[in-house]
Design a protein around this motif. Structure first.
Motif, PDB file in Angstrom:
ATOM      1  N   THR A 102       0.873  -1.167   0.000  1.00  0.00           N
ATOM      2  CA  THR A 102       0.000   0.000   0.000  1.00  0.00           C
ATOM      3  C   THR A 102       0.912   1.219   0.000  1.00  0.00           C
ATOM      4  O   THR A 102       2.059   1.149   0.475  1.00  0.00           O
ATOM      5  N   ILE A 103       0.408   2.291  -0.505  1.00  0.00           N
ATOM      6  CA  ILE A 103       1.196   3.534  -0.519  1.00  0.00           C
ATOM      7  C   ILE A 103       1.544   3.938   0.913  1.00  0.00           C
ATOM      8  O   ILE A 103       2.665   4.359   1.187  1.00  0.00           O
ATOM      9  N   GLU A 104       0.620   3.762   1.827  1.00  0.00           N
ATOM     10  CA  GLU A 104       0.881   4.131   3.226  1.00  0.00           C
ATOM     11  C   GLU A 104       1.985   3.274   3.842  1.00  0.00           C
ATOM     12  O   GLU A 104       2.808   3.773   4.601  1.00  0.00           O
ATOM     13  N   LYS A 105       2.013   1.970   3.520  1.00  0.00           N
ATOM     14  CA  LYS A 105       3.084   1.104   4.039  1.00  0.00           C
ATOM     15  C   LYS A 105       4.440   1.526   3.481  1.00  0.00           C
ATOM     16  O   LYS A 105       5.441   1.544   4.204  1.00  0.00           O
ATOM     17  N   GLU A 106       4.480   1.876   2.202  1.00  0.00           N
ATOM     18  CA  GLU A 106       5.737   2.316   1.595  1.00  0.00           C
ATOM     19  C   GLU A 106       6.191   3.635   2.207  1.00  0.00           C
ATOM     20  O   GLU A 106       7.369   3.827   2.512  1.00  0.00           O
ATOM     21  N   LYS A 107       5.240   4.542   2.403  1.00  0.00           N
ATOM     22  CA  LYS A 107       5.557   5.839   3.010  1.00  0.00           C
ATOM     23  C   LYS A 107       6.099   5.652   4.428  1.00  0.00           C
ATOM     24  O   LYS A 107       7.076   6.299   4.827  1.00  0.00           O
ATOM     25  N   GLU A 108       5.495   4.755   5.185  1.00  0.00           N
ATOM     26  CA  GLU A 108       5.954   4.470   6.550  1.00  0.00           C
ATOM     27  C   GLU A 108       7.362   3.877   6.537  1.00  0.00           C
ATOM     28  O   GLU A 108       8.206   4.234   7.364  1.00  0.00           O
ATOM     29  N   ALA A 109       7.638   2.985   5.592  1.00  0.00           N
ATOM     30  CA  ALA A 109       8.975   2.387   5.490  1.00  0.00           C
ATOM     31  C   ALA A 109      10.015   3.447   5.132  1.00  0.00           C
ATOM     32  O   ALA A 109      11.130   3.449   5.678  1.00  0.00           O
ATOM     33  N   ILE A 110       9.663   4.356   4.235  1.00  0.00           N
ATOM     34  CA  ILE A 110      10.568   5.454   3.863  1.00  0.00           C
ATOM     35  C   ILE A 110      10.809   6.354   5.073  1.00  0.00           C
ATOM     36  O   ILE A 110      11.944   6.747   5.363  1.00  0.00           O
ATOM     37  N   LEU A 111       9.745   6.678   5.784  1.00  0.00           N
ATOM     38  CA  LEU A 111       9.847   7.517   6.976  1.00  0.00           C
ATOM     39  C   LEU A 111      10.781   6.881   8.010  1.00  0.00           C
ATOM     40  O   LEU A 111      11.625   7.570   8.593  1.00  0.00           O
ATOM     41  N   ALA A 129      11.428   6.654  -5.182  1.00  0.00           N
ATOM     42  CA  ALA A 129      10.531   7.631  -4.566  1.00  0.00           C
ATOM     43  C   ALA A 129      11.252   8.975  -4.461  1.00  0.00           C
ATOM     44  O   ALA A 129      12.463   9.035  -4.258  1.00  0.00           O
ATOM     45  N   TRP A 130      10.486  10.029  -4.627  1.00  0.00           N
ATOM     46  CA  TRP A 130      10.944  11.404  -4.456  1.00  0.00           C
ATOM     47  C   TRP A 130      10.304  11.898  -3.167  1.00  0.00           C
ATOM     48  O   TRP A 130       9.080  11.869  -3.019  1.00  0.00           O
ATOM     49  N   VAL A 131      11.106  12.341  -2.212  1.00  0.00           N
ATOM     50  CA  VAL A 131      10.613  12.694  -0.886  1.00  0.00           C
ATOM     51  C   VAL A 131      11.054  14.113  -0.542  1.00  0.00           C
ATOM     52  O   VAL A 131      12.221  14.467  -0.752  1.00  0.00           O
ATOM     53  N   THR A 132      10.143  14.904   0.002  1.00  0.00           N
ATOM     54  CA  THR A 132      10.483  16.244   0.477  1.00  0.00           C
ATOM     55  C   THR A 132       9.859  16.461   1.854  1.00  0.00           C
ATOM     56  O   THR A 132       8.812  15.902   2.169  1.00  0.00           O
ATOM     57  N   TYR A 133      10.554  17.287   2.660  1.00  0.00           N
ATOM     58  CA  TYR A 133      10.029  17.627   3.978  1.00  0.00           C
ATOM     59  C   TYR A 133      10.832  18.790   4.542  1.00  0.00           C
ATOM     60  O   TYR A 133      11.920  19.091   4.080  1.00  0.00           O
ATOM     61  N   MET A 134      10.266  19.413   5.555  1.00  0.00           N
ATOM     62  CA  MET A 134      10.938  20.472   6.305  1.00  0.00           C
ATOM     63  C   MET A 134      11.266  19.903   7.683  1.00  0.00           C
ATOM     64  O   MET A 134      10.530  19.086   8.219  1.00  0.00           O
ATOM     65  N   GLN A 135      12.405  20.367   8.243  1.00  0.00           N
ATOM     66  CA  GLN A 135      12.804  19.885   9.560  1.00  0.00           C
ATOM     67  C   GLN A 135      13.528  20.998  10.301  1.00  0.00           C
ATOM     68  O   GLN A 135      14.271  21.774   9.696  1.00  0.00           O
ATOM     69  N   ASN A 136      13.299  21.083  11.601  1.00  0.00           N
ATOM     70  CA  ASN A 136      14.028  22.035  12.437  1.00  0.00           C
ATOM     71  C   ASN A 136      15.160  21.319  13.142  1.00  0.00           C
ATOM     72  O   ASN A 136      14.974  20.253  13.713  1.00  0.00           O
ATOM     73  N   GLU A 158      14.574  19.380   3.136  1.00  0.00           N
ATOM     74  CA  GLU A 158      15.270  18.179   2.689  1.00  0.00           C
ATOM     75  C   GLU A 158      14.546  17.593   1.475  1.00  0.00           C
ATOM     76  O   GLU A 158      13.325  17.525   1.441  1.00  0.00           O
ATOM     77  N   THR A 159      15.331  17.154   0.521  1.00  0.00           N
ATOM     78  CA  THR A 159      14.827  16.412  -0.627  1.00  0.00           C
ATOM     79  C   THR A 159      15.648  15.142  -0.711  1.00  0.00           C
ATOM     80  O   THR A 159      16.879  15.197  -0.650  1.00  0.00           O
ATOM     81  N   ARG A 160      14.967  14.009  -0.804  1.00  0.00           N
ATOM     82  CA  ARG A 160      15.667  12.730  -0.886  1.00  0.00           C
ATOM     83  C   ARG A 160      15.144  11.922  -2.073  1.00  0.00           C
ATOM     84  O   ARG A 160      13.944  11.860  -2.299  1.00  0.00           O
ATOM     85  N   ILE A 198      18.661   5.592   0.646  1.00  0.00           N
ATOM     86  CA  ILE A 198      18.851   6.931   0.095  1.00  0.00           C
ATOM     87  C   ILE A 198      19.811   6.858  -1.089  1.00  0.00           C
ATOM     88  O   ILE A 198      20.907   6.314  -0.983  1.00  0.00           O
ATOM     89  N   ALA A 199      19.385   7.426  -2.223  1.00  0.00           N
ATOM     90  CA  ALA A 199      20.219   7.453  -3.428  1.00  0.00           C
ATOM     91  C   ALA A 199      20.578   8.886  -3.811  1.00  0.00           C
ATOM     92  O   ALA A 199      21.387   9.101  -4.706  1.00  0.00           O
ATOM     93  N   GLY A 200      19.980   9.836  -3.154  1.00  0.00           N
ATOM     94  CA  GLY A 200      20.285  11.237  -3.417  1.00  0.00           C
ATOM     95  C   GLY A 200      19.732  12.084  -2.285  1.00  0.00           C
ATOM     96  O   GLY A 200      18.686  11.771  -1.707  1.00  0.00           O
ATOM     97  N   MET A 201      20.448  13.166  -1.985  1.00  0.00           N
ATOM     98  CA  MET A 201      20.039  14.019  -0.873  1.00  0.00           C
ATOM     99  C   MET A 201      20.415  15.466  -1.203  1.00  0.00           C
ATOM    100  O   MET A 201      21.518  15.735  -1.661  1.00  0.00           O
TER     101      MET A 201
END
Length: 165
Positions: free
Chosen positions: A34-43, A125-132, A141-143, A154-157
């Motif tokens: 499921t997309i949610e399972k993949e997202k959780e694994a990436i997280l 997967a292309w991942v983006t987020y903000m972090q303090n 961050e872009t991964r 991770i293949a790119g950061m």
């Protein structure tokens, strides 16, 4: 001559249209994907890689990265007006080893992520987020992630550090 050219063009079109898409993957139909399972694994990968880096645990940190010559790591620090780029596993690995040697004391781990934007592309997967970060301030961050052996790595950061207001 025109007939020969037309024949070869027709053959090229027929075989070109029948080629399977090499980038597609078979998605399990047993409910394990499921997309949610993949997202959780990436997280989990992102949070564990961050913890290992801030705790200066090289052996654990490197397990979350793809180890080949095409990966990249970029830091843009707007507040410090600095930029660094590493290309390929050997260069990235050496950059991190050197950083850990020069800064051996662990740093406070930023608040772990609970929200990321993810676009899945088969085994990528292309991942983006903000972090303090308590030391560096706000970071974007872009991964680029790849699924290797069933695990997201991770293949790119790219990290853009904005600092504090």
């Amino acid at each position: 001559m025109t007939r020969v050219f037309s024949f070869f063009l027709l053959v090229l079109l027929v075989f070109g249209c029948n080629k399977k898409d090499q980038s597609s993957i078979a998605v399990p139909t047993d409910g394990s994907f499921t997309i949610e399972k993949e997202k959780e694994a990436i997280l989990n990968t992102l949070n564990n890689e961050t913890k290992a880096a801030f705790q200066r645990n090289y052996q654990e940190w490197q397990a979350y990265w793809v180890h080949d010559e095409d990966i990249t790591k970029v830091y843009i620090d707007i507040s410090e007006r600095s930029f660094s780029e590493s290309i390929g596993w050997k260069e990235i690995s050496q950059f991190v080893k050197t950083f850990f040697e020069e800064h051996p004391e662990p740093e406070p781990v930023p608040e772990l992520l609970d929200k990321i934007d993810v676009r899945l592309y088969g085994n990528g997967a292309w991942v983006t987020y903000m972090q303090n970060d308590s030391i560096r301030g706000l970071k974007k961050e872009t991964r680029l992630m790849e699924k290797v052996g069933g695990e997201w790595k991770i293949a790119g950061m790219q990290t853009t550090i904005y600092g504090f207001d």
